[in-house]
Design an enzyme around this catalytic site. Structure first.
Site, PDB file in Angstrom:
ATOM      1  N   HIS A   1       0.809  -1.215   0.000  1.00  0.00           N
ATOM      2  CA  HIS A   1       0.000   0.000   0.000  1.00  0.00           C
ATOM      3  C   HIS A   1       0.845   1.268   0.000  1.00  0.00           C
ATOM      4  CE1 HIS A   1       0.447  -0.237   4.487  1.00  0.00           C
ATOM      5  NE2 HIS A   1       0.496   1.074   4.350  1.00  0.00           N
TER       6      HIS A   1
ATOM      7  N   ASP B   1       0.288  -7.650   1.487  1.00  0.00           N
ATOM      8  CA  ASP B   1       0.759  -6.268   1.623  1.00  0.00           C
ATOM      9  C   ASP B   1       2.285  -6.185   1.650  1.00  0.00           C
ATOM     10  OD1 ASP B   1       0.327  -3.570   1.646  1.00  0.00           O
ATOM     11  OD2 ASP B   1       0.001  -3.416   3.796  1.00  0.00           O
TER      12      ASP B   1
ATOM     13  N   SER C   1       4.541   2.725   7.657  1.00  0.00           N
ATOM     14  CA  SER C   1       4.312   1.490   6.907  1.00  0.00           C
ATOM     15  C   SER C   1       5.583   1.034   6.220  1.00  0.00           C
ATOM     16  CB  SER C   1       3.222   1.707   5.851  1.00  0.00           C
ATOM     17  OG  SER C   1       1.995   2.007   6.450  1.00  0.00           O
TER      18      SER C   1
END
Length: 475
Positions: free
Chosen positions: A125, A155, A229
């Site tokens: 993402h 992911d 992230s």
């Protein structure tokens, strides 16, 4: 081609990162008195000693000196066209020259895992839909990143950078984490730059995070903020044990941290990385079954003492399950020693295994437990192998995160269609979602293939395209 999918997560904020390092100060205020006696002055704060009983105070600094050069900041840019008419399709077609290009930018983190190849792991993402991605190293250098591949369902994304004097972080061979173990996270929260924080492992094997794909998360009490992230979660030996991925807050990511953070275990990330480095994509195997969660009513009907497990409702012809002898009515209660409580946990187990993984299932059958050995095999995804009328099309299962948002959702995604092919001439297009067919019921690619095994004389597909439903006759 990779299907571009926007993953919606109402309560799961995709921004992982570091543990909040907060200096704690004890402020002591003396209460007011009448007439205090004469006392010697006492300092309000004393410096911490360098050692206690001859032993130096513990510090993470030596370990972090070896870790921080491996953690990078990831800058993703996406070019989008904006019209003064908004999303009105008529005026956008009439006045395309009025469209303006705008650059959307996002920040994340990444970890150098192979200095020789220049491989950098991050989250899917973080770089999803990006036209340009650059990486800023801990020494301040900024270099362009080459996209190698990504896997939306776990992911995980892999990039390559070209630069001298890179430092790779050592990967834990077997994380073997336990609840209570200390861990340290390094990331790029809010674009502030490299930030180091610490915490403990709150839980392992988490698989109930809303809006995320296949899951086997490490849960920590990390202070997670947007921009983290793809950052590193390391043990006290400075080994990478996880890739920080998501935080949970019922009020959204911008509301702050409530101590629920999640990281992808390094074993899973390593397996995905190896596939991406080799082929640029990830293939998954299947058992070839449909299942339903055993509830109290089903348990009573099957004569089970406890409503637990996944009962098999359909076995696809020619599947690994069929070859292994699995039957309708069998109840799967464990897979490779991992407890299976419901249909969702069995599906999650399959999605996390490498292709061709040997699997031993514990199955309740006729009042006794039997062990069934099988393997997870990949299904051909080309249309010609399904039906000649579908030649030229490539199919895929729905992204797992999208399916999790609606447990009743099912269908098959048209991943690509060759121009001029038989499927193209019949009207099938890339991005179409096949919801149903006159050949029979199905929920995924395995079921779709099975429904077409008898080659119906007429084939009609019901598709969803940009929110509109239509029937396509395949000729």
């Amino acid at each position: 081609m990779r299907a571009k999918t926007t993953l919606l997560a109402l309560t799961c904020a995709a921004a992982f990162g570091g543990f909040a390092a907060t200096a704690i100060r004890d402020v002591v205020q003396q209460p007011a008195g009448a007439t205090p006696a004469t006392v010697a002055a006492v300092p309000t704060m004393a410096a911490l000693p360098a050692a206690v009983d001859g032993a130096p105070l513990p510090s993470l600094a030596p370990m972090l000196k070896t870790v921080t050069p491996s953690v990078v900041s990831v800058h993703a840019k996406q070019r989008v066209r904006v019209s003064p008419f908004g999303n009105d399709p008529f005026f956008r077609r009439m006045f395309p020259e009025l469209d303006q290009e705008r650059m959307n930018e996002s920040l994340g983190s990444g970890v150098i895992v192979d200095a020789q190849q220049g491989y950098v792991l991050t989250n899917h993402h973080v770089i999803e839909g990006a036209d340009d991605v650059s990486v800023t190293l801990s020494d301040g250098r900024t270099v362009e990143a080459e996209f190698i591949g990504s896997d939306v369902d776990t992911d995980v994304a892999l990039m390559r950078i070209k630069a001298d004097n890179l430092t790779a972080i050592p990967l834990a061979q077997d994380a073997n984490l336990q609840v209570g173990d200390f861990v340290v996270a390094v990331g790029n929260p809010f674009g502030f730059g490299q930030t180091v924080t610490s915490g403990i492992i709150s839980a392992v094997g988490r698989s109930n995070v809303p809006g995320v794909g296949f899951q086997n998360f490490i849960q920590t009490d990390a202070s997670i903020n947007p921009g983290n992230s793809g950052g590193a979660l390391v043990n006290l030996r400075g080994q990478l044990v996880g890739i920080n991925t998501a935080s949970f807050n019922t009020r959204g990511s911008m509301a702050g941290n409530i101590g629920l953070g999640f990281a992808i275990p390094i074993g899973l990330a390593r397996n995905v990385m190896m596939q991406l480095a080799t082929t640029g994509s990830v293939q998954r195997g299947t058992l070839g079954i449909d299942t339903q969660t055993v509830d109290a009513r089903i348990a009573q009907g099957l004569g089970l003492d406890t409503p637990r497990g996944a009962v098999i409702t359909r076995v696809y012809g020619g599947s690994p399950a069929a070859r292994a002898g699995l039957r309708t009515g069998d109840v799967v209660v464990a897979a490779n020693g991992e407890r299976i409580d419901n249909s969702e946990s069995l599906r999650n187990f399959q999605g996390l295994q490498a292709l061709d993984t040997p699997v031993t299932l514990d199955v309740l059958r006729d009042g006794r437990t039997v062990k069934i050995d099988t393997r997870l095999t990949a299904l051909p995804r080309d249309g010609a192998s399904v039906d000649a009328r579908l030649a030229g099309a490539m199919f895929a299962d729905l992204p797992e995160a999208l399916r999790r948002q609606n447990q009743r959702a099912g269908g098959v995604l048209v991943e690509a269609v060759d121009a001029g092919s038989r499927a193209f001439q019949s009207g099938l297009r890339e991005g179409d979602l096949i919801l149903a067919a006159n050949s029979g019921q199905f929920r995924d690619l395995a079921g779709f293939r099975d429904s077409l095994a008898d080659r119906p004389s007429d084939l009609v597909l019901r598709i969803s395209r940009r929110g509109r439903i239509a029937d396509v006759i395949m000729r």
